[in-house]
Design a protein around this motif. Structure first.
Motif, PDB file in Angstrom:
ATOM      1  N   TYR A  83     -19.839  -8.696  -8.554  1.00  0.00           N
ATOM      2  CA  TYR A  83     -19.573  -9.377  -9.825  1.00  0.00           C
ATOM      3  C   TYR A  83     -18.075  -9.441 -10.105  1.00  0.00           C
ATOM      4  O   TYR A  83     -17.545 -10.480 -10.482  1.00  0.00           O
ATOM      5  CB  TYR A  83     -20.300  -8.674 -10.971  1.00  0.00           C
ATOM      6  CG  TYR A  83     -20.027  -9.303 -12.306  1.00  0.00           C
ATOM      7  CD1 TYR A  83     -20.690 -10.454 -12.697  1.00  0.00           C
ATOM      8  CD2 TYR A  83     -19.083  -8.759 -13.167  1.00  0.00           C
ATOM      9  CE1 TYR A  83     -20.436 -11.052 -13.917  1.00  0.00           C
ATOM     10  CE2 TYR A  83     -18.812  -9.351 -14.386  1.00  0.00           C
ATOM     11  CZ  TYR A  83     -19.491 -10.488 -14.754  1.00  0.00           C
ATOM     12  OH  TYR A  83     -19.223 -11.086 -15.948  1.00  0.00           O
ATOM     13  N   LEU A  84     -17.395  -8.304  -9.928  1.00  0.00           N
ATOM     14  CA  LEU A  84     -15.960  -8.281 -10.204  1.00  0.00           C
ATOM     15  C   LEU A  84     -15.175  -9.197  -9.269  1.00  0.00           C
ATOM     16  O   LEU A  84     -14.270  -9.913  -9.700  1.00  0.00           O
ATOM     17  CB  LEU A  84     -15.428  -6.852 -10.101  1.00  0.00           C
ATOM     18  CG  LEU A  84     -15.829  -5.901 -11.219  1.00  0.00           C
ATOM     19  CD1 LEU A  84     -15.329  -4.505 -10.934  1.00  0.00           C
ATOM     20  CD2 LEU A  84     -15.313  -6.387 -12.556  1.00  0.00           C
ATOM     21  N   LEU A  85     -15.516  -9.187  -7.986  1.00  0.00           N
ATOM     22  CA  LEU A  85     -14.759  -9.993  -7.024  1.00  0.00           C
ATOM     23  C   LEU A  85     -15.000 -11.482  -7.168  1.00  0.00           C
ATOM     24  O   LEU A  85     -14.065 -12.281  -7.095  1.00  0.00           O
ATOM     25  CB  LEU A  85     -15.096  -9.549  -5.594  1.00  0.00           C
ATOM     26  CG  LEU A  85     -14.567  -8.182  -5.185  1.00  0.00           C
ATOM     27  CD1 LEU A  85     -15.071  -7.825  -3.797  1.00  0.00           C
ATOM     28  CD2 LEU A  85     -13.062  -8.142  -5.231  1.00  0.00           C
ATOM     29  N   GLU A  88     -15.502 -12.142 -12.115  1.00  0.00           N
ATOM     30  CA  GLU A  88     -14.494 -11.712 -13.075  1.00  0.00           C
ATOM     31  C   GLU A  88     -13.082 -12.103 -12.646  1.00  0.00           C
ATOM     32  O   GLU A  88     -12.306 -12.607 -13.451  1.00  0.00           O
ATOM     33  CB  GLU A  88     -14.598 -10.195 -13.261  1.00  0.00           C
ATOM     34  CG  GLU A  88     -13.724  -9.649 -14.355  1.00  0.00           C
ATOM     35  CD  GLU A  88     -14.191 -10.044 -15.738  1.00  0.00           C
ATOM     36  OE1 GLU A  88     -13.341 -10.073 -16.643  1.00  0.00           O
ATOM     37  OE2 GLU A  88     -15.384 -10.321 -15.913  1.00  0.00           O
ATOM     38  N   TYR A  89     -12.735 -11.853 -11.386  1.00  0.00           N
ATOM     39  CA  TYR A  89     -11.358 -12.078 -10.941  1.00  0.00           C
ATOM     40  C   TYR A  89     -11.214 -13.282 -10.024  1.00  0.00           C
ATOM     41  O   TYR A  89     -10.243 -13.384  -9.296  1.00  0.00           O
ATOM     42  CB  TYR A  89     -10.829 -10.829 -10.243  1.00  0.00           C
ATOM     43  CG  TYR A  89     -10.770  -9.633 -11.162  1.00  0.00           C
ATOM     44  CD1 TYR A  89      -9.975  -9.653 -12.297  1.00  0.00           C
ATOM     45  CD2 TYR A  89     -11.537  -8.513 -10.902  1.00  0.00           C
ATOM     46  CE1 TYR A  89      -9.935  -8.576 -13.145  1.00  0.00           C
ATOM     47  CE2 TYR A  89     -11.498  -7.424 -11.748  1.00  0.00           C
ATOM     48  CZ  TYR A  89     -10.693  -7.461 -12.868  1.00  0.00           C
ATOM     49  OH  TYR A  89     -10.657  -6.383 -13.701  1.00  0.00           O
ATOM     50  N   GLY A  90     -12.145 -14.205 -10.063  1.00  0.00           N
ATOM     51  CA  GLY A  90     -12.031 -15.419  -9.266  1.00  0.00           C
ATOM     52  C   GLY A  90     -11.060 -16.397  -9.926  1.00  0.00           C
ATOM     53  O   GLY A  90     -10.768 -16.323 -11.117  1.00  0.00           O
ATOM     54  N   TYR A  91     -10.545 -17.328  -9.133  1.00  0.00           N
ATOM     55  CA  TYR A  91      -9.595 -18.319  -9.649  1.00  0.00           C
ATOM     56  C   TYR A  91     -10.316 -19.622  -9.971  1.00  0.00           C
ATOM     57  O   TYR A  91     -11.265 -19.998  -9.305  1.00  0.00           O
ATOM     58  CB  TYR A  91      -8.485 -18.578  -8.622  1.00  0.00           C
ATOM     59  CG  TYR A  91      -7.646 -17.370  -8.373  1.00  0.00           C
ATOM     60  CD1 TYR A  91      -6.733 -16.938  -9.327  1.00  0.00           C
ATOM     61  CD2 TYR A  91      -7.764 -16.647  -7.185  1.00  0.00           C
ATOM     62  CE1 TYR A  91      -5.966 -15.818  -9.107  1.00  0.00           C
ATOM     63  CE2 TYR A  91      -6.993 -15.528  -6.959  1.00  0.00           C
ATOM     64  CZ  TYR A  91      -6.097 -15.116  -7.921  1.00  0.00           C
ATOM     65  OH  TYR A  91      -5.349 -14.013  -7.713  1.00  0.00           O
ATOM     66  N   GLU A  92      -9.850 -20.311 -10.978  1.00  0.00           N
ATOM     67  CA  GLU A  92     -10.464 -21.562 -11.411  1.00  0.00           C
ATOM     68  C   GLU A  92      -9.579 -22.741 -11.016  1.00  0.00           C
ATOM     69  O   GLU A  92      -8.976 -23.391 -11.854  1.00  0.00           O
ATOM     70  CB  GLU A  92     -10.658 -21.559 -12.926  1.00  0.00           C
ATOM     71  CG  GLU A  92     -11.594 -20.512 -13.419  1.00  0.00           C
ATOM     72  CD  GLU A  92     -11.732 -20.563 -14.927  1.00  0.00           C
ATOM     73  OE1 GLU A  92     -11.484 -21.609 -15.531  1.00  0.00           O
ATOM     74  OE2 GLU A  92     -12.084 -19.533 -15.497  1.00  0.00           O
ATOM     75  N   ARG A 101     -18.668 -19.591  -9.630  1.00  0.00           N
ATOM     76  CA  ARG A 101     -18.544 -18.365 -10.411  1.00  0.00           C
ATOM     77  C   ARG A 101     -19.692 -18.221 -11.409  1.00  0.00           C
ATOM     78  O   ARG A 101     -20.234 -17.124 -11.594  1.00  0.00           O
ATOM     79  CB  ARG A 101     -17.208 -18.348 -11.142  1.00  0.00           C
ATOM     80  CG  ARG A 101     -16.036 -18.080 -10.216  1.00  0.00           C
ATOM     81  CD  ARG A 101     -14.729 -18.129 -10.930  1.00  0.00           C
ATOM     82  NE  ARG A 101     -14.672 -17.111 -11.970  1.00  0.00           N
ATOM     83  CZ  ARG A 101     -13.693 -17.031 -12.856  1.00  0.00           C
ATOM     84  NH1 ARG A 101     -12.714 -17.913 -12.830  1.00  0.00           N
ATOM     85  NH2 ARG A 101     -13.692 -16.083 -13.750  1.00  0.00           N
TER      86      ARG A 101
END
Length: 178
Positions: A83-85, A88-92, A101
């Motif tokens: 979930y975090l990878l 939460e910390y993905g780029y848009e 995401r």
């Protein structure tokens, strides 16, 4: 931790030893609390008495129970890391990444609520039954079946004849007619 760190010294090895000790302590406490939770539901024993019963049930099967708890918490940590990878910390940068995401977030939520929580509950109950059979304690199968079938809406529990359902205690019905 400060006392252990002072005794063992300030090295990386002492940090590893303390981490292992604290992880084993956490696993043992989680095993006792999981057994106490099942005892609370199935045997109607509450509070510290349920914790004591859970501790007594864990004796003899500590290692197996702690290994099961380690695997379950490993799956939980893995799900949180996914979930975090990915969420939460993905780029848009692109719309497809945003859709990815959202889909990963929904998938992680479904896995967490439907699968992982149900697996935790079933595993805790199985560990409880194994510990009870290890100590050769009687398992009230009829009471357990009645208790569980009430949740499945198969059994309707009626009060005994001459009793009314009250919040405090059962009272015999009054013979007054209006």
């Amino acid at each position: 931790m400060a006392i252990l760190r002072a005794i063992l010294g300030f090295t990386n090895a002492s940090l590893i030893v303390m981490t292992v000790i604290l992880m084993l302590l956490f696993l043992y406490l989680s095993l006792v609390c999981q057994l106490a939770r099942v005892v609370n539901v199935l045997e109607n024993i509450y509070g510290f008495n349920a914790l004591k019963k859970g501790k007594d049930l864990a004796n003899g099967n500590k290692l197996v129970g702690m290994e099961i708890a380690f695997v379950l918490y490993g799956f939980l940590v893995g799900l949180i890391l996914v979930y975090l990878l990915f969420v939460e910390y993905g780029y848009e940068v692109l719309i497809w990444v945003l859709i990815w995401r959202v889909m990963m977030g929904i998938l992680c939520g479904v896995i967490f609520f439907l699968v992982l929580l149900l697996v935790f509950i079933v595993t805790q109950t199985v560990v409880y039954l194994v510990c009870k059979s290890y100590h050769r304690e009687a398992i009230d199968k009829v009471g357990l079946s009645t208790f569980l079938s009430a949740y499945m809406a198969e059994t309707i529990v009626y009060p005994r004849s001459g009793e009314e359902i009250q919040l405090v205690c059962p009272q015999p019905p009054s013979n007054q007619e209006n």
